[in-house]
Design a protein around this motif. Structure first.
Motif, PDB file in Angstrom:
ATOM      1  N   SER A 789     -29.131 108.696 -84.807  1.00  0.00           N
ATOM      2  CA  SER A 789     -28.808 109.047 -83.358  1.00  0.00           C
ATOM      3  C   SER A 789     -29.763 108.580 -82.633  1.00  0.00           C
ATOM      4  CB  SER A 789     -28.410 110.282 -83.447  1.00  0.00           C
ATOM      5  OG  SER A 789     -29.754 111.313 -83.449  1.00  0.00           O
ATOM      6  N   ALA A 790     -29.748 108.913 -81.190  1.00  0.00           N
ATOM      7  CA  ALA A 790     -30.936 108.647 -80.177  1.00  0.00           C
ATOM      8  C   ALA A 790     -32.004 109.479 -80.459  1.00  0.00           C
ATOM      9  CB  ALA A 790     -30.339 108.995 -78.826  1.00  0.00           C
ATOM     10  N   SER A 791     -31.777 110.651 -81.242  1.00  0.00           N
ATOM     11  CA  SER A 791     -32.955 111.637 -81.533  1.00  0.00           C
ATOM     12  C   SER A 791     -33.528 111.287 -83.146  1.00  0.00           C
ATOM     13  CB  SER A 791     -32.302 113.243 -81.432  1.00  0.00           C
ATOM     14  OG  SER A 791     -32.194 113.335 -80.266  1.00  0.00           O
ATOM     15  N   GLY A 792     -32.844 110.668 -83.704  1.00  0.00           N
ATOM     16  CA  GLY A 792     -33.193 110.329 -85.057  1.00  0.00           C
ATOM     17  C   GLY A 792     -32.403 110.216 -86.271  1.00  0.00           C
ATOM     18  N   THR A 793     -32.499 110.212 -87.283  1.00  0.00           N
ATOM     19  CA  THR A 793     -31.715 109.893 -88.337  1.00  0.00           C
ATOM     20  C   THR A 793     -30.973 111.316 -89.132  1.00  0.00           C
ATOM     21  OG1 THR A 793     -32.035 107.867 -88.900  1.00  0.00           O
ATOM     22  CG2 THR A 793     -30.898 109.022 -90.555  1.00  0.00           C
TER      23      THR A 793
END
Length: 943
Positions: A789-793
């Motif tokens: 995701s945009a925030s990390g996995t």
């Protein structure tokens, strides 16, 4: 701690893009820390960070999703940037260096638009020779060729992309590209050449398949090469009347029919070029991601068909072309023809309608690697003609072409059919995300249908990093609205299609930007598109006023539930759900989204206005389409799905609507009847309203109509129709029958959100905070899902072990958190990381039904004995069709029914529907004792 995935406007190291105010993003991994407590951005004109032009200083509030750079940008300048992050456990890291480079910005063009003085139907090559005056430190070229172009310097292709300058509304804006050509230049004499070809701009294209010159009627070129020498002096080589033109070896071609290339030609005639006034006001630095060769595949076999044809099987319905190596003798003509399916074991392409989809090459006697230049194909099978001797698979390579998108999501289960379905949706996205989200890549269409893009946009953002792709598409969509008073055409670019204003299709203007915002947390997409979103809703409001102001949308053309299976007229594609209901539902839904968008953008007056309109439309829908007792007057799967998903039903009658949907599905044998509108929502509402079992049934059905019906028939992409291929392998029709049509692949969003349980939250977009709510079903024993995701996995895995215990494994990235919902759980028997409960915060518990947890960044293994059995158990309440599909259960049922009730269930066939023995007990005089005995025997079956 490591900082990765550094992007500008969600593109890695963008060269020559229109960036507006650049926005930085990054991801942190490889850390035990939970939260970010500080961040610093630094921008420099050199990669040693000596000439620093911006320093944010350490800041606490800057997030990782979209930090807007406050800096006046210079044209044709590369900016280097990096980020430092401080974490709550004392860790600190500095990223590697990323960069972005501006295009010309507002700089005046020296280059002139030039047109070859040749027959406009002959494909030209434009050339310019020039001398270098010293060693070169840097060279950039800014270029646009119409219709399509490929540029070469000293015989080497410039850039790694194809089909430039892209597909967009050329009447409104024309993209130019920027390339770093420093390494292609040589001391002394150099030559730049540009091949021009047909495409969307000039060649055969459009809804009728036969139009041409939709945007222009001549080939044209605009170019500037800026050369910087090591002594810091510059020179510009630009397009003007000093260039020359000649005939290309590409004899003819277009996007639908393919290309004819004759390497025996030796055109020597030189033609002048003419400077023309095409203006510069439409020129814009690129928004389109490059269309590149993302993958290469070898054919899996050579087929010699009953008709005597030689056919390559690529093993996958793909988009691009086949490249091959040949040393055929001079004058030999080799033809490749492309198709999606075999019929009767023979090559077939009638479903491509008028598209010839071929490539013809005439050899000159030298060894050559052959590929097309200004076309592409959608295909699995390639018929090869004119080849001497047997084909060697090593001579052929399938080149998979699509926009330069990063894969971000993946789902795998213990069911190979479901795994193939997921891949089919992914391949559908690959094949149709070629600068424009096309409906199909193979026939005489290939246009950016707004409805298809809208229903698939959620899945698209889970599967791939789609921000930049949709940003360009939405920009183009808005440009089409300018002269339509807010109306959205059914295809973007609109080419020669005049039709517009259909609900669900036009609502792409609202739903796509909202989904993009939800997934990436960047408000810029909402800011850019707000006027477009608002003007679409205003268009509907005006239509409502024109028809009497009932707060319903009852006028205009609508596709309705396109290609559904519930119409009383089997020959119509429009579906059986009332179009006024569908249109009014979207009226309510899109207006509500615009209200939420206005609130996010601090436009409080507009937020209140559109929220009021949405509420009024909802009330009008309830008055018009619901009875006083809360019954929905339209008895279709799609109507129920929209009513529940879009929150249209009276709140105190939701259970009645859900029960009606269950009854509707039971009458439909628990099989799909939905089309393009209902399919994306149906499984979501079932899982959200206590019918998760039915949602899984729809997913796992293998007979027609179902997703796995196509998989069992060998589909490697999603089909346009539920029965594009009939059970005997014959194609069901040729008029409108694509085998690579991604709309029904929208089921994959439900797989991410409900099967795997990964849900973004509106209040914390970009997956800063998620709701992890997997909904296991015993018919799948294992699910593994990852999302970059945009925030990390994120990772969400679950398993039902042999004892019936539920085991979950979650990974939550740095600086993110999750609300975790554990189904059929009690706090007393939930084990988290070997009962390390200090890692979790309780949010709530419904004894025996669910436990709610708040989890921070980290990895979590959770297991417990559920309060309800998750093992597959048969009973007399199981639908008979399911029992009869299981060998042991079927034997028990048949024997009992024949021996004790004198009934042979095989005589009833499909008429059994989803009835159970319990339902049929009275009809067949099955006593309670007989049902109890059957229950004991059925529950003993291990399944």
């Amino acid at each position: 701690m490591k900082i990765t995935r550094l992007k500008t406007n969600r593109v890695t190291n963008p060269l020559g893009f229109d960036l507006g105010k650049p926005r930085f993003s990054y991801v942190v991994n490889d850390t035990q820390a939970k939260k970010q407590i500080g961040v610093r951005y630094v921008v420099s004109l050199d990669n040693e960070f000596i000439d620093i032009v911006f320093d944010s200083g350490r800041r606490e509030e800057a997030n990782s999703l979209a930090y807007e750079l406050q800096l006046e940008l210079k044209p044709r300048t590369r900016y280097f940037w990096r980020v430092e992050v401080w974490a709550d456990n004392g860790e600190h890291a500095t990223s590697e260096t990323a960069w972005f480079e501006t295009a010309k910005l507002d700089e005046t063009w020296k280059g002139k638009w030039i047109v070859p003085e040749m027959n406009k139907d002959v494909l030209p090559v434009l050339k310019k020779s020039f001398l270098l005056h010293g060693p070169v430190s840097c060279a950039r070229i800014y270029v646009c060729g119409l219709g399509l172009y490929e540029m070469y310097i000293n015989g080497f292709k410039v850039g790694n992309e194809f089909l430039t300058p892209g597909f967009n509304n050329y009447h409104k804006w024309i993209q130019y590209q920027t390339y770093d050509v420093t390494t292609l230049l040589q001391s002394g004499l150099n030559e730049v050449s540009v091949n021009l070809g047909n495409g969307l701009y000039k060649g055969r294209f459009g809804f009728d398949g036969h139009s041409s010159e939709l945007y222009g009627d001549v080939f044209a070129l605009l170019s500037e090469m800026v050369i910087t020498y090591y002594d810091d002096t510059t020179e510009i080589i630009y397009s003007d009347n000093s260039w020359t033109a000649g005939q290309s070896l590409i004899v003819s071609g277009n996007l639908y029919d393919g290309e004819i290339y004759d390497s025996t030609l030796n055109p020597t005639k030189i033609y002048p070029v003419q400077e023309v006034e095409m203006g510069y006001e439409r020129l814009k630095a690129r928004l389109s991601l490059p269309v590149v060769m993302k993958e290469k595949r070898k054919p899996i076999q050579v087929i010699h068909t009953p008709a005597g044809e030689t056919v390559l099987d690529m093993g996958q319905n793909m988009v691009g072309w086949v490249e091959y190596r040949t040393n055929a003798p001079r004058g030999k003509v080799i033809t490749l023809r492309y198709g999606e399916v075999l019929q009767g074991g023979n090559f077939y392409r009638d479903n491509l309608r008028t598209a010839k989809a071929e490539h013809q090459y005439t050899a000159n006697g030298s060894e050559a690697v052959v590929r097309p230049h200004f076309t592409y194909y959608g295909f699995r099978y390639v018929k090869v003609e004119g080849w001497d001797g047997e084909l060697n698979l090593e001579d052929f390579t399938g080149c998979v072409l699509y926009s330069d998108l990063e894969d971000t999501g993946h789902i795998e289960t213990d069911n190979p059919l479901i795994n193939r379905l997921f891949l089919n949706a992914m391949w559908g996205q690959k094949g149709n995300f070629l600068d424009v989200p096309t409906d199909c890549p193979q026939r005489d269409e290939r246009m950016g249908w707004t409805g298809d893009a809208q229903v698939f946009s959620g899945t698209a953002c889970f599967n791939m990093e789609s921000y930049a792709f949709f940003n360009k598409y939405c920009f183009d969509l808005a440009s089409e609205q300018d002269e339509r008073k807010g109306e959205v055409p059914v295809v973007v670019p609109a080419v020669n299609v005049r039709l517009g204003g259909s609900s669900a299709w036009g609502d792409a203007a609202v739903i796509i930007p909202w989904n993009v915002y939800l997934h990436y947390g960047d408000t810029n997409i909402l800011q850019q598109q707000f006027e477009s979103m608002k003007s679409w809703v205003d268009y509907i409001i005006q239509k409502d006023k024109d028809s009497g102001g009932q707060r319903l949308w009852t006028v205009g053309f609508h596709f309705g539930d396109w290609l559904s299976l519930d119409s009383s007229n089997p020959d119509t594609p429009f579906g059986g759900t009332d179009k006024d209901f569908i249109a009014s539902a979207y009226y309510c839904y899109s207006t509500r989204i615009v209200a939420k968008t206005a609130k996010i953008l601090s436009k409080e007056v507009e937020a209140a206005y559109y929220e009021r309109i949405s509420n009024e439309v909802r009330a009008a829908i309830q008055d018009e389409f619901f009875t006083k007792t809360g019954r929905l007057a339209i008895d279709t799967q799609t109507a129920y799905a929209l009513a529940l998903f879009m929150d249209l039903a009276p709140a105190d009658h939701l259970e009645k609507i859900v029960e009606a949907l269950r009854k509707r599905l039971k009458a439909d044998r628990n099989h799909l009847k939905t089309g393009f509108v209902g399919t994306p929502y149906l499984n979501h509402v079932l899982s959200a309203h206590g019918c998760n079992d039915l949602a899984y049934t729809l997913l796992l059905n293998e007979d027609y109509p179902s997703w796995l019906y196509a998989v069992n028939l060998g589909a490697t992409t999603i089909w346009e129709r539920w029965n594009s291929i009939l059970p005997d392998g014959t194609i069901s029709g040729t008029g409108m029958n694509s085998l690579n049509h991604y709309a029904y692949g929208a089921i994959v969003e439900w797989m991410y959100r409900c099967v795997a349980g990964i849900n973004p939250i509106e209040e914390a977009p970009g997956f800063q905070r998620v709701r992890l709510e997997p909904k296991p079903d015993a018919r799948l024993k294992r699910v593994n899902a990852t999302l970059k995701s945009a925030s990390g996995t994120y990772r969400s895995d679950w398993e039902i072990n042999e004892e019936g215990n539920l085991i979950f494994y979650f990974e939550i990235p740095f600086n993110a958190s999750a609300e975790v919902y554990l189904p059929h759980a009690s706090l007393s028997n939930v084990n988290i990381n070997d009962n390390l409960w200090e890692q979790a915060n309780m949010l709530g518990e419904q004894q025996g039904e669910a436990v709610w947890l708040n989890l921070q960044s980290g990895s979590y293994t959770i297991y417990y004995v559920p309060s309800r059995s998750y093992l597959n158990e048969f009973s007399t309440k199981t639908p008979l069709v399911e029992l009869l599909q299981h060998e042991t259960a079927a034997s028990i049922i048949r024997n009992t029914m024949i021996e004790q009730a004198g009934v042979n269930l095989d005589d009833f066939g499909d008429s059994l529907g989803v009835s159970s023995l319990h339902d049929l007990a009275a009809i067949y005089s099955l006593s309670p004792e007989m049902l109890d005995e059957l229950d004991q025997r059925l529950r003993s079956i291990k399944c």
